[in-house]
Design a protein around this motif. Sequence first.
Motif, PDB file in Angstrom:
ATOM      1  N   GLY A 147       0.913  -1.343   0.146  1.00 55.50           N
ATOM      2  CA  GLY A 147       0.098  -0.005   0.005  1.00 55.50           C
ATOM      3  C   GLY A 147       0.867   1.306   0.110  1.00 55.50           C
ATOM      4  O   GLY A 147       0.319   2.443   0.274  1.00 55.50           O
ATOM      5  N   MET A 148       2.252   1.253  -0.070  1.00 53.16           N
ATOM      6  CA  MET A 148       3.147   2.310  -0.094  1.00 53.16           C
ATOM      7  C   MET A 148       2.950   2.944  -1.709  1.00 53.16           C
ATOM      8  O   MET A 148       3.305   2.006  -2.436  1.00 53.16           O
ATOM      9  CB  MET A 148       4.417   1.936   0.382  1.00 53.16           C
ATOM     10  N   GLU A 149       3.030   4.056  -1.878  1.00 50.96           N
ATOM     11  CA  GLU A 149       2.912   4.571  -3.041  1.00 50.96           C
ATOM     12  C   GLU A 149       4.385   5.064  -3.512  1.00 50.96           C
ATOM     13  O   GLU A 149       4.390   5.406  -4.774  1.00 50.96           O
ATOM     14  CB  GLU A 149       1.995   5.875  -3.373  1.00 50.96           C
ATOM     15  N   SER A 150       5.466   5.163  -2.840  1.00 48.34           N
ATOM     16  CA  SER A 150       6.764   5.634  -3.105  1.00 48.34           C
ATOM     17  C   SER A 150       7.845   4.896  -2.552  1.00 48.34           C
ATOM     18  O   SER A 150       7.623   3.966  -1.288  1.00 48.34           O
ATOM     19  CB  SER A 150       6.782   6.862  -2.790  1.00 48.34           C
ATOM     20  N   LEU A 151       9.152   5.019  -3.246  1.00 46.84           N
ATOM     21  CA  LEU A 151      10.063   4.127  -2.628  1.00 46.84           C
ATOM     22  C   LEU A 151      11.219   5.157  -3.012  1.00 46.84           C
ATOM     23  O   LEU A 151      11.524   5.233  -4.213  1.00 46.84           O
ATOM     24  CB  LEU A 151      10.281   2.861  -3.027  1.00 46.84           C
ATOM     25  N   PHE A 152      12.168   5.382  -2.045  1.00 52.20           N
ATOM     26  CA  PHE A 152      13.378   6.294  -2.441  1.00 52.20           C
ATOM     27  C   PHE A 152      14.535   5.628  -1.667  1.00 52.20           C
ATOM     28  O   PHE A 152      14.414   4.914  -0.628  1.00 52.20           O
ATOM     29  CB  PHE A 152      13.260   7.703  -1.627  1.00 52.20           C
ATOM     30  N   TRP A 153      15.614   5.697  -2.256  1.00 48.24           N
ATOM     31  CA  TRP A 153      17.114   5.207  -1.591  1.00 48.24           C
ATOM     32  C   TRP A 153      17.839   6.117  -2.017  1.00 48.24           C
ATOM     33  O   TRP A 153      17.980   7.279  -2.805  1.00 48.24           O
ATOM     34  CB  TRP A 153      17.353   3.924  -2.390  1.00 48.24           C
ATOM     35  N   GLY A 154      19.332   5.968  -1.344  1.00 44.24           N
ATOM     36  CA  GLY A 154      20.418   6.828  -1.546  1.00 44.24           C
ATOM     37  C   GLY A 154      21.633   6.852  -2.489  1.00 44.24           C
ATOM     38  O   GLY A 154      22.155   7.273  -2.438  1.00 44.24           O
ATOM     39  N   THR A 192      16.830  12.323 -20.148  1.00 37.63           N
ATOM     40  CA  THR A 192      16.350  12.274 -18.867  1.00 37.63           C
ATOM     41  C   THR A 192      16.229  13.727 -18.133  1.00 37.63           C
ATOM     42  O   THR A 192      16.420  14.718 -18.627  1.00 37.63           O
ATOM     43  CB  THR A 192      17.582  11.570 -18.141  1.00 37.63           C
ATOM     44  N   ASN A 193      15.805  13.630 -16.997  1.00 39.05           N
ATOM     45  CA  ASN A 193      15.260  14.828 -16.229  1.00 39.05           C
ATOM     46  C   ASN A 193      15.133  14.528 -14.869  1.00 39.05           C
ATOM     47  O   ASN A 193      14.137  14.637 -14.236  1.00 39.05           O
ATOM     48  CB  ASN A 193      14.142  15.381 -16.796  1.00 39.05           C
ATOM     49  N   GLY A 194      16.266  14.424 -14.068  1.00 40.49           N
ATOM     50  CA  GLY A 194      16.209  14.229 -12.548  1.00 40.49           C
ATOM     51  C   GLY A 194      16.232  12.817 -12.319  1.00 40.49           C
ATOM     52  O   GLY A 194      16.339  11.792 -13.182  1.00 40.49           O
ATOM     53  N   PHE A 195      16.079  12.440 -10.934  1.00 38.94           N
ATOM     54  CA  PHE A 195      16.336  11.174 -10.369  1.00 38.94           C
ATOM     55  C   PHE A 195      15.181  10.618 -10.031  1.00 38.94           C
ATOM     56  O   PHE A 195      15.235   9.511  -9.497  1.00 38.94           O
ATOM     57  CB  PHE A 195      17.165  11.253  -9.145  1.00 38.94           C
ATOM     58  N   GLU A 196      13.849  10.909 -10.580  1.00 37.09           N
ATOM     59  CA  GLU A 196      12.819  10.001  -9.939  1.00 37.09           C
ATOM     60  C   GLU A 196      12.121   9.385 -11.396  1.00 37.09           C
ATOM     61  O   GLU A 196      12.129  10.240 -12.478  1.00 37.09           O
ATOM     62  CB  GLU A 196      11.902  11.090  -9.511  1.00 37.09           C
ATOM     63  N   TRP A 197      11.380   8.654 -11.214  1.00 39.31           N
ATOM     64  CA  TRP A 197      10.409   7.745 -12.205  1.00 39.31           C
ATOM     65  C   TRP A 197       9.539   7.072 -11.682  1.00 39.31           C
ATOM     66  O   TRP A 197       9.429   6.824 -10.256  1.00 39.31           O
ATOM     67  CB  TRP A 197      11.537   7.068 -12.939  1.00 39.31           C
ATOM     68  N   VAL A 198       8.693   6.407 -12.596  1.00 36.78           N
ATOM     69  CA  VAL A 198       7.510   5.491 -12.041  1.00 36.78           C
ATOM     70  C   VAL A 198       8.241   4.049 -12.065  1.00 36.78           C
ATOM     71  O   VAL A 198       8.520   3.639 -13.450  1.00 36.78           O
ATOM     72  CB  VAL A 198       6.152   5.797 -12.718  1.00 36.78           C
ATOM     73  N   TRP A 199       8.335   3.376 -11.410  1.00 38.40           N
ATOM     74  CA  TRP A 199       8.962   2.004 -11.456  1.00 38.40           C
ATOM     75  C   TRP A 199       7.932   0.852 -11.458  1.00 38.40           C
ATOM     76  O   TRP A 199       6.995   0.723 -10.509  1.00 38.40           O
ATOM     77  CB  TRP A 199       9.888   1.705 -10.168  1.00 38.40           C
ATOM     78  N   GLN A 200       7.980  -0.006 -12.440  1.00 33.50           N
ATOM     79  CA  GLN A 200       7.007  -1.053 -12.696  1.00 33.50           C
ATOM     80  C   GLN A 200       7.878  -2.216 -12.797  1.00 33.50           C
ATOM     81  O   GLN A 200       8.557  -2.686 -13.770  1.00 33.50           O
ATOM     82  CB  GLN A 200       6.276  -0.850 -14.044  1.00 33.50           C
ATOM     83  N   ALA A 206       9.348   6.226  -7.633  1.00 35.27           N
ATOM     84  CA  ALA A 206      10.456   5.795  -6.758  1.00 35.27           C
ATOM     85  C   ALA A 206      11.713   6.904  -7.500  1.00 35.27           C
ATOM     86  O   ALA A 206      11.428   7.719  -8.477  1.00 35.27           O
ATOM     87  CB  ALA A 206      10.798   4.372  -7.301  1.00 35.27           C
ATOM     88  N   GLY A 207      12.833   6.662  -6.896  1.00 34.09           N
ATOM     89  CA  GLY A 207      13.962   7.267  -7.173  1.00 34.09           C
ATOM     90  C   GLY A 207      15.089   7.461  -6.381  1.00 34.09           C
ATOM     91  O   GLY A 207      14.832   7.020  -5.128  1.00 34.09           O
ATOM     92  N   ASN A 208      16.021   8.100  -6.834  1.00 33.67           N
ATOM     93  CA  ASN A 208      17.134   8.275  -5.838  1.00 33.67           C
ATOM     94  C   ASN A 208      17.366   9.619  -5.331  1.00 33.67           C
ATOM     95  O   ASN A 208      16.905  10.577  -6.010  1.00 33.67           O
ATOM     96  CB  ASN A 208      18.633   8.216  -6.594  1.00 33.67           C
ATOM     97  N   LEU A 209      17.686   9.799  -3.987  1.00 36.68           N
ATOM     98  CA  LEU A 209      17.404  10.825  -3.279  1.00 36.68           C
ATOM     99  C   LEU A 209      18.687  11.855  -3.844  1.00 36.68           C
ATOM    100  O   LEU A 209      19.639  11.165  -4.441  1.00 36.68           O
ATOM    101  CB  LEU A 209      17.742  10.887  -1.891  1.00 36.68           C
ATOM    102  N   PHE A 210      18.229  13.135  -3.969  1.00 38.31           N
ATOM    103  CA  PHE A 210      19.295  13.877  -4.512  1.00 38.31           C
ATOM    104  C   PHE A 210      20.481  14.429  -3.503  1.00 38.31           C
ATOM    105  O   PHE A 210      21.648  14.515  -4.147  1.00 38.31           O
ATOM    106  CB  PHE A 210      18.669  15.562  -4.625  1.00 38.31           C
TER     107      PHE A 210
END
Length: 933
Positions: free
Chosen positions: A12-19, A36-44, A57-61
């Motif tokens: 039920g979590m809608e997001s996932l971030f890592w470092g 590309t444009n930044g560190f975020e995307w929709v992960w399927q 999802a995405g990588n923290l800046f």
Amino acid sequence: EQRAAVASAEAGMESLFWGRMDWQDRTMRYERKQGTNGFEWVWQGSRSLGSSAQTFAGNLFGRGAGGYSSWFSFEGSGAQVNDDPALFDYNVDQWVDKFVQNAREQASHTQDAEHQIWALGSDFQYQNADQWYRNLDKLIHYVNLNGSVNAFYSTPSLYVDQKKRWNGTYELRTDDIFPLADDSHNYWSGYFTSRPALKRQVRFATGVLASARQLEVVTQTTAKEVDRPSAKHAPVVGSSWTDSFEGTVGVATHHDGMSGTERQDVTDDYAMRISSSQKEVEAGIGLAVSKLLKLERGAVSHCHCHAADDCLNISVCAATTGKDAFTIAAWNPLAHSVSEVARIPVSGGRWSVTDGVGRAVPSQVVPLDERTKGLPLLYLNSFGMSTRQVAEAKARLENKADHVLMVALESLPPVGLATFHAAADAESTVARAAPPPVDVAGEAAQAGEAAEAPAFAEAADTVVESDVFSLTFDGASGLLKSLTNKRSGATTALAISWGWYNSSVGGCTEYGPEVPPSARLPPCSDQQSGAYIFRPNSSTPFFPGPARKPAMRVSRGPLVTEVAQTFSPWASHVIRLFRNASFVEVEWTAGPIPVDTPWLPPVARHSDGRPMPNNWGKEVIVRYTSGLEAGHTWYTDSNGKEMVKRAYNRRGPTYPHDYNISEPVAGNYYPVNAMMALDDGTHELAVLTDISQAGASLKDGEVEFMVHRRVQADDSRGVQEPLNETMCGCNDIHAAPGKMGAHGREGDGGCECAGLTMRGRHLLLFDKVPAVRAARRALAEQLNFPPLLTFTDAKVAPFKPSSSLGAPLPPNVKLVTLTSNYADIHDGQLLLRLSHLYGAGEHPTLSQPATVDLSQVFSKEGLKISAARETTLGASRPLAGRNHVWRTHSRTEAAAREAEEIARGAFESRQPFAYPKVTLRPMEVRTFLATFA
């Protein structure tokens, strides 16, 4: 991995971030190259569930190059926000200016730049909340007075809520993020194998936990009855006698726990806590089994590797050794009937076995081999001991068993119990039916560097067969030569070999001809191999010791035929062919890996000309070389679930093109948790593992597993010590407490102990593709959730095999969880999870959705279901509707083609649950709080 995104969606979590992310991927996205444009995307992350399992999802800046923290920190006494103008170090204006500048900088590298997330803290940081919040309160206040930026406390959920409102589209990614490198020669693929003993302990503890939970529910054995509480200083979560065990296993899955990237003292603490809490669980299991067999309390024993005299993995078990008779109680935690061959250490070579109602059971007795006999002696720490004390300690440690009794545990009932009685029998015809082992002598040779066995004099080939497989061993090299499936007629060349990569301590990587000049980055780096990073100093592995023809011993019997091969004193395996089995078992034993390398010429000398020891790190592999032409592609599992296609020296369609792999070995290693497979379109070779390992296919038709590591340097990623584990849990030779010893280990006052030795199993499946894919999932479950064996020498009344289920689950559905641990906080309801075992397109029939009638499966008294409501994966809240539907785009043509292919084969519509029937899509996990009568 991809499974992380799927699990987030199912929870039920809608997001996932890592470092952290791969440096080339990060650089491309930071510089906005290739669209590309930044560190975020929709992960399927699921080919089976498609868009229904999407996660933002995405990588923290971080500081601009990724990372967990932001550009500022309030640790220590420096770098504080001083807003008193009367003081000489007043600095509010500087802080505000810097804050605004960094916000604008991050905006220039962020899609939908109006909203940014700044993560605070880092490893071993964020420890003084009062100091942090005092400074943050000031900073937020003065930044907002400036008016250029609006700063406020927030959460990832609130951040993602704003991202949903954006009118643009995000890139859709369907590939994964492994393996990653933080620079051209720094691949984080070593930890896929690091600290293999802890990895194995967690894996097998998970299997014991599954059985314990079921026995607790079925027998209604309470924590009060068990009365063996383990100390658990953290808040207790549940009320079960499995709660502490569940907690210690869960904590060990921390990203610096089971991964092997923690210091030795921390590893030892994880292992101790798991073992301590498992002792409590074993008391509960013993009581539950005693209830089922109507035995007195304390009559049941275990051999689960908590002490030197109770470890079935090394054929040591006080409960069965020195006994004339004993009973095996086998609990099957799987919701399907299974058959297994148990290996039980015994004294004496003549035994007979009967089942719970007195019928003869196929069995076989073989002498305990010398390699296995020697394993308990490796636990000796002889530091400071006299010769007499060493001899006395070895006498205490030596294995009192002299044979292994192999018992066919046939047709164990699903989620059920069966018993088998073993008795020493001087008249046993079973033992006499197996001829004595035959040695096929190996030959010594000169020292050599290559892992491939050198040429030796011609000798006759050796053929070993079962009713399913035929193996041919080359008479000249001693290696396995070919494998034939007799039932289907499929055959392939197949060799099993050992080798080790020399761990780099910094240097230059040699590029092969397969790496074009345009893709070559500077070859030299001071990066060392260590707990995180795997970096060999050559792409060619060494032979494990002086090059020799491996010694071979063949033992044929009516139940099992064994071929034991010894490549060196620290690299050996036993190949087993079981009667009527669809697989070939390879039980490998690696260690003690030597620190020195005296069989190779010295590479350095003292000033007086004396040679220095070759104290080299060694990364040990087992390699399977087949004749299949797989097009340089292979498959690895994603955390035991979906199979992910891999290609040599390539990454997925959303990675930079061209992607430069500067480490041709380490850059092609992936995590293997359950299996690795390759096929030529007609036939498939799959290798299943009982422990998480690093794996690769560096040549077409070949797969290799890194089974062990002993590294003599640190990779400078925070561990601050090399991976140089011993069997005793002690540290380096003659190292003073807290000081670094001869091999770079922090000392504990003295250690004379053998290096860590590992034993594990690979199951080889070879047949036509549909047959292998039908069998591999069930076998992986059986390998990782084997029957739980308990022992008693008490008299057991006749016992008919008994299942707790009214009907088995469909063959493509797994019973993941059944526990009463959380019943008190859920109004008496039990936690129940089911999952689909197969992925979309994996098999023509087994990959179809499966419907389960819970009222038929759970219909027996004592486990009779009456109601159930569906929840999220973590059972934290009722299951809501589908997650947010993101607007996405594919950035490349290759990514668009892959997304379209996934959409055609995915099962994207979740079928609503209507008690008592539930339909599971391929790879889907569904969770319930269920009421049982």
